[in-house]
Every structure is written in C-alpha cells, then in structure tokens.
Design a protein around this motif. Structure first.
Motif, mmCIF file in Angstrom:
data_model
loop_
_atom_site.group_PDB
_atom_site.id
_atom_site.type_symbol
_atom_site.label_atom_id
_atom_site.label_comp_id
_atom_site.label_asym_id
_atom_site.label_seq_id
_atom_site.Cartn_x
_atom_site.Cartn_y
_atom_site.Cartn_z
ATOM 1 N N LEU B 391 0.824 -1.216 0.000
ATOM 2 C CA LEU B 391 0.000 0.000 0.000
ATOM 3 C C LEU B 391 0.856 1.265 0.000
ATOM 4 O O LEU B 391 0.386 2.337 -0.362
ATOM 5 C CB LEU B 391 -0.908 0.036 1.226
ATOM 6 N N ALA B 392 2.114 1.124 0.429
ATOM 7 C CA ALA B 392 2.973 2.295 0.507
ATOM 8 C C ALA B 392 3.521 2.696 -0.859
ATOM 9 O O ALA B 392 4.108 3.758 -1.010
ATOM 10 C CB ALA B 392 4.128 2.032 1.466
ATOM 11 N N ILE B 393 3.349 1.830 -1.851
ATOM 12 C CA ILE B 393 3.812 2.165 -3.199
ATOM 13 C C ILE B 393 2.838 3.174 -3.787
ATOM 14 O O ILE B 393 1.623 2.946 -3.773
ATOM 15 C CB ILE B 393 3.891 0.884 -4.053
ATOM 16 N N ARG B 394 3.343 4.283 -4.257
ATOM 17 C CA ARG B 394 2.456 5.402 -4.589
ATOM 18 C C ARG B 394 1.272 5.036 -5.481
ATOM 19 O O ARG B 394 0.137 5.358 -5.137
ATOM 20 C CB ARG B 394 3.251 6.570 -5.179
ATOM 21 N N PRO B 395 1.485 4.386 -6.612
ATOM 22 C CA PRO B 395 0.314 4.105 -7.450
ATOM 23 C C PRO B 395 -0.727 3.218 -6.752
ATOM 24 O O PRO B 395 -1.931 3.406 -6.940
ATOM 25 C CB PRO B 395 0.908 3.372 -8.662
ATOM 26 N N VAL B 396 -0.268 2.287 -5.930
ATOM 27 C CA VAL B 396 -1.223 1.451 -5.206
ATOM 28 C C VAL B 396 -1.984 2.317 -4.212
ATOM 29 O O VAL B 396 -3.205 2.237 -4.074
ATOM 30 C CB VAL B 396 -0.513 0.312 -4.451
ATOM 31 N N ASN B 397 -1.245 3.185 -3.537
ATOM 32 C CA ASN B 397 -1.861 4.051 -2.552
ATOM 33 C C ASN B 397 -2.869 5.008 -3.174
ATOM 34 O O ASN B 397 -3.850 5.400 -2.533
ATOM 35 C CB ASN B 397 -0.771 4.843 -1.816
ATOM 36 N N LEU B 399 -4.991 4.294 -5.172
ATOM 37 C CA LEU B 399 -6.269 3.583 -5.172
ATOM 38 C C LEU B 399 -6.785 3.379 -3.748
ATOM 39 O O LEU B 399 -7.959 3.547 -3.461
ATOM 40 C CB LEU B 399 -6.110 2.215 -5.859
ATOM 41 N N SER B 400 -5.892 2.994 -2.850
ATOM 42 C CA SER B 400 -6.337 2.542 -1.529
ATOM 43 C C SER B 400 -6.585 3.665 -0.536
ATOM 44 O O SER B 400 -7.418 3.558 0.337
ATOM 45 C CB SER B 400 -5.286 1.610 -0.926
ATOM 46 N N HIS B 401 -5.821 4.749 -0.683
ATOM 47 C CA HIS B 401 -5.870 5.807 0.322
ATOM 48 C C HIS B 401 -7.282 6.360 0.440
ATOM 49 O O HIS B 401 -7.983 6.495 -0.558
ATOM 50 C CB HIS B 401 -4.913 6.927 -0.093
ATOM 51 N N TYR B 402 -7.677 6.695 1.653
ATOM 52 C CA TYR B 402 -9.010 7.239 1.959
ATOM 53 C C TYR B 402 -10.114 6.198 1.874
ATOM 54 O O TYR B 402 -11.268 6.512 2.109
ATOM 55 C CB TYR B 402 -9.375 8.416 1.038
ATOM 56 N N GLY B 471 -12.483 2.553 -4.174
ATOM 57 C CA GLY B 471 -11.370 3.187 -4.869
ATOM 58 C C GLY B 471 -11.567 3.146 -6.377
ATOM 59 O O GLY B 471 -11.324 4.132 -7.075
ATOM 60 N N LEU B 472 -12.033 2.011 -6.863
ATOM 61 C CA LEU B 472 -12.235 1.901 -8.316
ATOM 62 C C LEU B 472 -13.379 2.789 -8.779
ATOM 63 O O LEU B 472 -13.293 3.427 -9.824
ATOM 64 C CB LEU B 472 -12.503 0.445 -8.702
ATOM 65 N N MET B 473 -14.444 2.838 -7.990
ATOM 66 C CA MET B 473 -15.582 3.672 -8.422
ATOM 67 C C MET B 473 -15.188 5.141 -8.505
ATOM 68 O O MET B 473 -15.637 5.862 -9.389
ATOM 69 C CB MET B 473 -16.770 3.505 -7.471
ATOM 70 N N TRP B 474 -14.337 5.574 -7.580
ATOM 71 C CA TRP B 474 -13.927 6.982 -7.607
ATOM 72 C C TRP B 474 -13.137 7.309 -8.865
ATOM 73 O O TRP B 474 -13.135 8.438 -9.320
ATOM 74 C CB TRP B 474 -13.068 7.309 -6.380
#
Ligand code: HEM
Ligand code: HEM
Ligand SMILES: [Ca+2]
Ligand SMILES: [Ca+2]
Ligand SMILES: [Cu+2]
Lengths: 250, 549, 293
Positions: B391-397, B399-402, B471-474
C-alpha cells in the motif's frame, strides 16, 4: 565482526538504549527538519487570509465532533480527485491550520473546497439531519449544534494562543474576537462592519443558521464550512484544472 | 496486595495519591466551566478511591523479606484484568461504530455517541487500553523471567499501571465529551499528554533498573523490543504532542506544528505508533511466549538481530506513506515509499523467524489452540506487513488511500496480529501466573480461537472488497473520458460490506468476552499446579558470565 | 560458546545462552533474506536516482527524470482534457437543439451529466432530480424560471438569490411577519390557494372565506403569481394552480410560506463548473424532465 559487536551491545542496557535512540532518530530528522528550511515547501501567496474568530470556533467544533474521521480536506494530485473536487490542495492553504485536518478516510466526500458550494440553509438542514436532504447518507445528525449557544467569551484566548504560535492575528483582532464572532453572524448589527474591516471584504457575513437572536455552534460550523478552500485563490492559478478562481463573496 | 508493600512504599503511595487528589480538585475548580473540570473530578475520584483503599490497610505488618527472592507478579495480574476490561470495552465500541456506518440512527442522535466521537474512543480503547495494558503486563513478566531478577521496586509498577490506566480513562472520556486534538492515535489533550510523559518515564526507569539487576549476561531479544517500544513511543509522543493550551483552565490546546509540517509530524508519529506500539511491543511478546509455548529454540539469533535493527531504523522513515499525492513535498513521499519497501525485509525476517521456530512443534500447533493463536498471529503479521509495504507504493496508494482498504489493512494487523498474539500470550501466561495446571476450559480457548479467526476473516474480506470497489468507483472513467460515478454512488455500494463487517466484528467481540470469562475462571480456581514453571530469582550479585567469544 | 549444545530437531548449534528455558539457534541468515535485502535496496536506489528524494539543506535532489507530482498532474489533466475534447468541443460549439438531435452527443450528456449531477446537485435536488423539502423537483416539467435547456443553463450560471452579480432574484415577501396582511387574511388567502388545487375543499360553509381570500390574492399576490395564479417565469414566481410544489401545498405549509415568505437559494455554478459542464448539466436536467413525460 558485527556479531561480536552486537554481543557486546547486548550486555549493556544503557548502550542498547543509546543505540536504539540513535537508530530511531535519523528518519524523523531527515524528513521533518528540511520542511522548515526548504522554502518551496509552503508556497508564498499574498492573498492568504486568516480564519475569523467565528470560523476558528467552527473549526474547533469540526474537531470536537470528529468530522475529520469521515471527511478529508486534501485534494490529491490525482486526476479523479481534481476532476471531482477541484484544484489540488496546496500546502499554503493549511498554513494556519493547527492541527491540520487533511484526514485519512473518506467515508464522506472531501471538503477542501466545500466553501460556497451549497447554501447556508442547506448546511443547516444537512447537519441537523443529513438523511432529510440526502436519504442515502450515513452521516450522523448533529441536532444539538443549533441548540447550543456558542461560547464567545473564550475566543480571545484562542486567538491569543494562535498569535503566540506566529499566526498573524493583531492585538486588535484578539481584543475584538467575541464582538467579531457576533458580528459575522449578525449582518444587521453594528458589529458586522468591524469583521470585514479587520478580516477583509471577502469575509462572509451572514445569519448562517437563519436565527438572529443568538450565535449558535451551528453558525460557527457553517461559517467554517463556507470558508473552506477560500482563504486564498492560489490553487486556481497556473493550473490546468478547469475551474476559474472563485469569487469569495457569497 | 497492599500487604506486600513496605511501609515506605505505602507512605510514598499515599503522598502521591494526595498530590493527585489535590491536582484533581485544582482541575475541577479551575475548569468548572470546561470539560477540564469533569476530568478533574475523574482524577479526584480515581485517586480518592485508591487512597481510601490504601489508608485502610496502611498499618498492616511489614511484608516478609522472603518476597524479595520471588518474582513480583501482583501488578501483572491486575494488568491482565485491565487488559481484558479494555478489550471488551474497546471492541464493543468498535462494533457499535461499525454498526453506525450501516445504520446511522444507532447513535440515537446523542452527541457523545456520534460516530466522530466514539471512533477515537474505539481506537484508544483497543490500542492503548487493551494493547497497552497487555504490553505493560507482559513486559513486567518477561523482563523478570528473562533477567531472573525481581522488578526493581514495588512502587513503580503500580504507579505505571494505575497512572497509565488513568491516562486511558481520561483520554476516552474526553473524546466522548468532544475533548480531542484530532491527531489520530494521539487525540488526548495536553494535560493527559503531560501525565503520560511522567508515567512513561517511570516505566522506562523501572525497566532499565530491572534489566540492570539481571543475572543473565545477555539481554534477551524480547527485551530489545520492549525497550525500543518504551523509548521510541516516548520520543514520538513528546514531539507530536507539543502544544500550548489556550489557558490552564481549559482543555483546548493548539499544536505548535502548522499545516504541512504538522501532517508530517503527525504521520511520523502515527505510523510509528503502529510500528513501536503495535509491532515492536507485540514482537517482544512473540519472542517470549511463542518459543516458551512451543518449547523450541528461536530459529535464528542472527535473523533476530537483522530484523530488530531493520525495524528500528527503517520504520522511522516511512510515515510519509500516509501522505502520498498530498501537499507534502514529493521528495518526502518518495523517501517514505522506498523505505517502506525496504522495511518489508526485516518485517518478513521476524515473521519467518517466528514461523520457523515452530519447526519441530507443528503437532502442537495442530492440537493446542493457544499456540495456534500465536501461529496465526505470525501469519497475519507477515500478511499485514506485506500489505503495508504494498500500500505504501504510490500508485497502489492512489487507489487505496481514503478507502476501507486502509481499514482492512489496519484490522488484518490489529485483529489478526496484535489481538491474536495477545490472546496466545495471555493463555500461556495466565495459568503460570496464577499457578494453575492449565486454563479453566480448553474448549473455550478453542471456541475463542475459531470465533476470532472467523471474525477477522469476515472483517478484512469485507473491507478489502469495499475498499477496492470504492477506490475503483472513484476513478472509473466512461468511454468519453468523464467520471462514471458520483460519490454517493460509491457510498450506496458500501452498505452490504458495512453490515458484513459489523457481523465479523461481533464474532470477534464474542470471542473476547469468552476469553475474559475463561481467564477470570482460571484465576478463580482451575486445578492448582505444584510444578515450578519458572527458574527462580537469583539472589544477590552473580558475577556476569565471561564474554561468550 | 558457553555450552556447546545442538538442537536435535534441526541439528543446529544453539548460541549457548538460555533465558528461563528459551534458547536460540545459531542459524545463519538465510540466503533468500539477503537476496531480498539486496533487491529492495536496489529498487530504492533506482528510485532515488530517478525521482526527487533526498533533502539537501534548502533544496533536495530532483532526480534524473526531473519530474514531480505537480508536473505529473498538470500533464494528466491536460491529457484528460484532450481525450475528452472531441465531445467537449461539440458541446461547446453546437446549439442546444443540435445537440439534442444528436443521439451520440446525448449519450455523452447522460453519462457525464449523471456524475456531475450526483456530485453537485443531488445534495439538494436528490440523486434522481425529484427534489425534496424546499428544493424543487426538476423532473416535473414545471419550471420556476422557464424550461428548456437554455433557460436552465442560465439558472445554473447565475444561480437564484446567489452570489453572482447577475443572479436571478426571487423573493416571496413575508406578508404576515412584515404585517402586510393580518392573520385572518393570511389564513383566507391560504385557503383560497389551497382550494385551487383541491376544489373539494371549497364548501358552502367556507365559500365566503375563500371569496375573501381570492380578493386578497387578486390585490396582493396576482402581481407576481398572476390573476389565474399561473405564476410568472420572469420573476420565478411559481404556478400555484398546478399542484407541483417547492415547499408544499398543504394548509400548514401555505400559511408558513405566506406568513414568513420564501427566498430559496440556488448557488451559482459559474465559477465552480466550466461552461461545458454547465451546458451538459442543463441538457441532462432538461432530458430528465423529457424522459419523465
Ligand atoms: C471487535 C472488533 C472490531 C471492530 C468491529 C472494529 C471496528 C472498527 C471501525 C468501525 C473502525 C472505523 C473505520 C472507519 O472509519 O471506517 C475502526 C477503526 C480502527 N480500529 Fe477497529 N474494530 C475492532 C477491533 C479493533 C482492535 C482489536 C484494534 C486494535 C488493537 C482496532 C484498531 C483500530 C484502528 C487503529 C482503527 C483506525 C483505522 C484507521 O484510521 O484507518 N480495532 N475499527
Ligand atoms: C511493513 C509494515 C507496514 C507498512 C509498510 C505499512 C504501511 C501502511 C500504509 C501504506 C498505510 C496506508 C496509509 C494511507 O493510505 O492512509 C497504513 C495504514 C495503517 N497501518 Fe500499516 N503498514 C505496515 C504494518 C502495519 C501493521 C503490522 C499494523 C498493525 C498492527 C498496521 C497498522 C496500520 C494502521 C492503524 C493504519 C491506519 C493509519 C490511519 O490512516 O489512521 N500497519 N500502513
Ligand atoms: Ca485513520
Ligand atoms: Ca495528544
Ligand atoms: Cu504507515
């Protein structure tokens, strides 16, 4: 070799303590200290304005009620964030924010640019019972905000504390904190003009909750929500985001 | 228990408690128009009750000097009771918070039960109440056993224990009243923060003094971790909480750190609260109770060194992964991301070290639910640290952040790892502490295990699903390159998962209640064990063993 | 080593120490861990070379790629606008009628409009546009300011009672509160308005009251709402005879409205949304009403 050293270290509790402190200090120092020394960290903008006493009180209510648990105030440098919520947030926009309220969870939408998006009237209805206006919502109702009178007497202390931390509140502002808070929520009184004099023409003076007889916590919170994203226009300048600068006189 | 204290210790306690009573009265008087006053009353009541209790047996005879040749276990027992009380309270509030997201009217439109106020009550109740008491109690146990020395004195452990719980109580009641600094996991206001500093320094001094009395030449790994936990939490707590109150008669304060710097300091703290409270501390627990229960040597001493220093050094760099794509400068985010990736090595090294320690004891893992708790904990530790680094990898984050994915990650860590290792440790510790042959009911341990596992899995699968969907819907775009879903669409899609999570959490809570009952019944009267499980305290100075090499 | 001891299960030597029965094996660090260590460090090193990372007093290393998140997002946004431009250009330049006649453009309007409506308008008008207490239904084809996409776009642009300089102004005076009508008159006129859409409520018993209300209406209200109570779209005065209500047509609400007045606030979207977005929304709202019919 390393092992030999470690075996020695394991035999002295104090040595171990200092080794831990040394190892654990580096990261924080390297990442935090430069944020004060690298100038571009916080953008320089001339039009940044201060929270009025009423807005500051509203901000404290936002903190008290834990709105940050569901709402972020940080539009990230991501295409969908910008296209949904507006230009990405700049560091300068939270320059006077103690604490910052960037948030870590969006159970509800981002609020960084909510100011001016809806009417005061809508906010009052929504905060009183979100499901009355948004049936799908799971946001809690805050009916007590409109009932609780705002504590005006302490506002001077708040401004003074901020002043001592370097927020450029003038002594005059500190002195008039309670009066300005009252004035901002009471457009038809003599106190209203003092607010715009001290905090600028763009300050929104309004009855907020629609009731003029007393200044409530609802007034303060709505005043705060209506100023979010409107302390400076900097975020709208020199960006490909499609919006133009906001006119902050609602 | 008071009978064990010497006259001098009793007098010291009385003095401290009287001082607290006075502080309580002063707070109540100065803050009579503020929640601070209510906290004054809380302080007054707590210290008053303890004082009355102490005074009633102030003049009991001096304890027998023979006690000094035994381990001092009374505070540990009380600590375990506190642990379980906070576990049930904190998890109950968690289930309630979860239910409110599915059925918002469950706060009954009352201010102190609204989501924003009970959420920090939940996190503080479980992390600091449940986790913190478990760490304090087990650290007192482990440091004595691995040093073959009695705690350095009898006053400090009680001061630490009661002082710490007073902090937790003030913090949690504060959030319900709306007293909060809003800094996640450090929400308590300035006066509680100050009090915690005093308690924590006492804890550190006690720990070091006890270690100094050790009769084993080398300090055992578990103690490295407990020390790192105590020390680094002190550093983090002090730096993040520097604030000035608006006046001494108000609860409200303003942090000295503004905006972007505050964000960095907060997440430097926030991440490392995870690292040194929820990870280092519980690794200490793992390093003692797992080999003990499995009756196996640690797989690799060298791996222990590598993971300990890796964790201590790397963790402190990664806080900025909580601020990816924000107004925090990009360079700091990159440091946070790269260090998070490197951090996976020591993290997995410690998870692997734990799992490989079980080599030769797998049949016990199968048969013994207590050991299984610790085995599953190590698995979830590995899993959540992998997830964290991912999750700490920017592109993954991005999606996941928030989203709920973060919450899913959190609970993989706290339910799967923190809570499971704690239960495993407690089920190992409780019988030995109360000198019982075994837990009151091993069937209930088994039931607790399956409820905890099922609850955890339901919880995290629900949150992974909801988080990823959200995350995907956003970020879903139509073919015409415009956003597909509005925010409210994503909210509507969350409801089924919020309901599932509530159910999973409920199972976990029931498990914790069963565990509390079992521990209580064990203490009250499971079959007594005559066998001595621990090596005895070594009396008098023993010359440190000669250097190993 | 203090004691040479071998663990029978693994065949490894222990370190020779023991803590309350716990021992440690002297197993070397597995090669996999070392490889993993090297790989992650190489990854980090590469990233540090390419991207901004290390602070240097008053600046920081910019990385070989010389890029950062702000530059990236600007590029992304520009790209995103280009990717849409085929549609947005058409929306921008064509007339409303042309767009409505073009099914593929309308598809764009429906897709984009749904999200825009959901994120900006649904808070007041509901996700389906049917409105609720105090917020007008946009699907009923009963318009305060006139229907048709063009009128709607103007409403969106300037708002109603909004902060915009050219805002539409719509105020229903507070006849009771400001003492232009007394309590009986308020009640009578409310009764009259009520009877327009509920003929069944007029009975011989209250005929005189309704008649009195009608007189008040003609003298006081007709200026805005028209003699037939059909409303005036120039003033945003609603039609009171069609049984579509913003605030409600029951007696209680009518009395509240007439006593206290109304001043609905519809924000201006001029600055928050682009011209294309406003046009898209206007078409979308217009389409909602059309579909409903
Ligand atoms: C009975 C089991 C539990 C339930 C039902 C539960 C439920 C929840 C809920 C509903 C939230 C708020 C999530 C949100 O804002 O969307 C939360 C957050 C949190 N919980 Fe739990 N929880 C449980 C157990 C625990 C335990 C045992 C711990 C720690 C030892 C814990 C630590 C946390 C933390 C750290 C957060 C904050 C996460 C974040 O900010 O991202 N929880 N929990
Ligand atoms: C290598 C180890 C780990 C790394 C690199 C890591 C990384 C992360 C990342 C990237 C986030 C999401 C930040 C965001 O997008 O907001 C996060 C959140 C979190 N993690 Fe971990 N994690 C690790 C291990 C753990 C463990 C073992 C636990 C619990 C025992 C844990 C507890 C949490 C909590 C409580 C949060 C939520 C913070 C908040 O937003 O309130 N993490 N972690
Ligand atoms: Ca959080
Ligand atoms: Ca604090
Ligand atoms: Cu983290």
């Amino acid at each position: 070799m390393r092992e030999l050293f470690h075996r020695k270290l394991e035999r002295t509790a104090l040595g171990f303590v200092f080794a831990i402190i040394a190892a654990a200090s580096v990261g924080g120092i390297v990442e935090i200290a430069p944020l004060f020394t690298i100038d571009e960290t916080v953008e320089d903008v001339p039009d940044m304005r201060l929270y009025t006493p009423l807005e500051l009180a509203g901000r404290n209510i936002y903190v008290r009620e834990g709105c940050y648990a569901c709402h972020s105030q940080m539009i990230r440098t991501l295409r969908d964030d910008v296209e949904r919520y507006g230009p990405y947030s700049l560091a300068v926009e939270s320059k006077y924010d103690r604490p910052m309220l960037w948030g870590s969870k969006r159970t509800g939408p981002d609020l960084a640019r909510i100011g001016g998006k809806y009417s005061d009237f809508w906010h009052v209805a929504h905060l009183t019972n979100p499901r009355e206006v948004v049936p799908e919502s799971n946001m809690p109702a805050y009916p007590w905000l409109a009932r609780n009178e705002l504590d005006l007497a302490d506002l001077g202390l708040h401004l003074k504390a901020q002043q001592s931390l370097g927020v450029p509140y003038t002594d005059e502002m500190v002195e008039n904190a309670a009066r300005d808070a009252y004035g901002q929520a009471s457009p038809d009184t003599d106190f209203a003009s003092g607010v715009t004099e001290r905090y600028g023409e763009r300050t929104q003076v309004s009855t907020f909750d629609g009731v003029t007889t007393q200044v409530t916590e609802m007034d303060a919170l709505v005043a705060y929500l209506q100023v979010l994203g409107r302390l400076t226009d900097a975020a709208y300048q020199g960006t490909a985001a499609e919006e133009l600068p906001l006119d902050a006189s609602n | 228990m008071i009978g064990q204290l010497t006259a001098g210790e009793r007098q010291l306690s009385v003095v401290i408690l009287i001082a607290l009573v006075i502080i309580g009265i002063a707070m109540a008087a100065a803050g009579r128009f503020d929640p601070l006053g209510i906290h004054g009353v809380v302080v007054l009541l707590c210290s008053g009750v303890l004082l009355a209790r102490l005074l009633s047996s102030l003049f009991e005879p001096e304890p027998h000097p023979e006690r000094l040749s035994k381990y001092y276990d009374d505070p540990i027992k009380v600590g375990i009771v506190f642990t379980m009380i906070w576990a049930v309270f904190g998890m109950f509030v968690g289930v309630w918070a979860a239910a409110q997201l599915a059925w918002p009217s469950l706060n009954f439109d009352t201010s102190w039960t609204s989501f924003g106020r009970i959420r920090p009550a939940h996190t503080t109740g479980v992390i600091f109440g449940f986790g913190g008491n478990a760490l304090i109690a087990t650290s007192f146990h482990v440091v004595q056993r691995t040093s073959r020395a009695r705690l350095a004195d009898q006053f400090s452990p009680w001061f630490v224990l009661f002082g710490y719980n007073l902090f937790c109580l003030v913090a949690v009641t504060g959030y319900l009243m709306g007293v909060t600094q809003s800094k996640e996991y450090a929400e308590a206001e300035w006066y509680a923060d100050l009090w915690l500093v005093i308690v924590w320094v006492t804890y550190f001094v006690l720990y070091i003094r006890t270690l100094a009395r050790r009769k084993e030449p080398h300090i055992y790994v578990a103690n490295w971790y407990y020390m790192a936990f105590i020390l680094v939490v002190a550093m983090l707590h002090i730096v993040n909480n520097i604030a000035i109150p608006i006046s001494l008669s108000h609860a409200k304060s303003y942090t000295v750190w503004p905006g972007v710097q505050d964000a960095m300091v907060q997440w430097w703290y926030g991440h490392n609260a995870v690292a040194f409270f929820l990870t280092a501390g519980f690794l200490a627990m793992l390093y003692y109770y797992l080999p003990k229960r499995a009756d196996r040597p640690i797989f690799s001493y060298r791996l222990s060194i590598l993971s300990f220093w890796g964790i201590t050094f790397f963790y402190m760099w990664v806080g900025s992964h909580h601020l990816h794509y924000t107004a925090l400068p990009h360079w700091v985010q990159n440091l946070g991301m790269t260090f998070s990736v490197m951090l996976l090595v020591p993290s997995w090294a410690s998870a692997g070290n734990a799992l490989l320690t079980l080599n030769g004891a797998w049949h016990k893992v199968r048969d013994d639910a207590t050991l299984r708790f610790m085995f599953i904990a190590a698995i979830f530790y590995g899993l959540s640290t992998f997830e964290g680094s991912f999750l700490a990898i920017r592109p993954v984050n991005s999606l996941s952040h928030y989203t709920d994915w973060t919450v899913g990650h959190v609970h993989a860590g706290v339910l799967g790892w923190v809570a499971m290792i704690t239960f495993g440790a407690l089920y190992t510790l409780v019988p030995s502490l109360w000198r019982r042959e075994r837990m009151y009911s091993s069937m209930l341990v088994e039931a607790h295990f399956w409820l905890a596992l099922a609850g955890t899995l339901i919880y995290i699968f629900a949150m992974w699903n909801s988080g990823i969907i959200q995350g995907l819907m956003w970020r879903t775009y139509t073919e015409q390159n415009t956003l597909t879903y509005s925010f409210i669409d994503s909210l509507v899609a969350m409801y089924p998962y919020y309901i599932a999570r509530t159910f999973g959490g409920l199972l976990f809570l029931i498990g914790a209640i069963i565990g509390s009952y079992n521990i209580w019944m064990t203490a009250r009267g499971a079959p007594v064990s005559r066998a001595e499980q621990d090596l005895p305290v070594v009396d008098g100075p023993v010359s440190p063993a000669t250097p190993a090499e | 080593m203090d004691v040479e001891e071998v663990d029978p299960v693994s065949g490894r030597k222990t370190t020779g120490h023991e803590w309350n029965g716990i021992k440690e094996l002297d197993t070397p660090v597995p090669r996999g861990v070392l490889i993993f260590l090297v790989v992650t460090h190489l990854f980090a090193l590469l990233w540090w070379i390419l991207m901004p990372t290390w602070p240097l007093g008053t600046t920081y290393t910019k990385g070989v790629l010389g890029t950062d998140q702000r530059q990236r997002i600007e590029e992304d946004l520009a790209q995103s606008q280009t990717a849409r431009s085929q549609w947005t250009a058409a929306i921008e330049t064509r007339s409303y009628d042309e767009i409505m006649a073009d099914e593929s453009l309308m598809e764009f309007v429906r897709a984009s409009g749904r999200q825009l409506f959901g994120d900006n308008c649904a808070a007041c008008h509901g996700t389906d546009g049917t409105g609720r207490f105090n917020y007008p239904d946009l699907t009923d084809d009963d318009w305060l300011w006139g229907g048709g996409a063009e009128n709607i776009a103007e409403t969106l642009r300037v708002g109603i009672n909004a902060a915009h300089d050219e805002t539409r102004v719509a105020e229903m005076p507070a006849f009771g509160r400001d003492q232009m009508l007394d309590r009986t008159e308020v009640r009578q006129v409310a009764l009259y308005v009520h009877s327009l859409t509920n003929p069944a409520t007029s009975t011989p018993q209250n005929a005189t009251e309704i008649q009195a209300g009608r007189e008040v209406f003609l003298s006081t209200c007709a200026a805005c709402h028209g003699e037939d109570a059909g409303g005036s779209q120039d003033m945003g005065a609603p039609n009171l005879a069609d049984n579509y209500w913003v605030y409600g047509g029951d007696m209680q609400t009518l009395i509240t409205t007439i006593h206290g007045g109304r001043r609905g606030h519809m924000p201006t979207w001029d600055e928050r949304l682009t011209e294309v977005e406003i046009k898209t929304l206007a078409l979308y709202v217009n389409d909602l009403a059309l579909e409903k019919r």
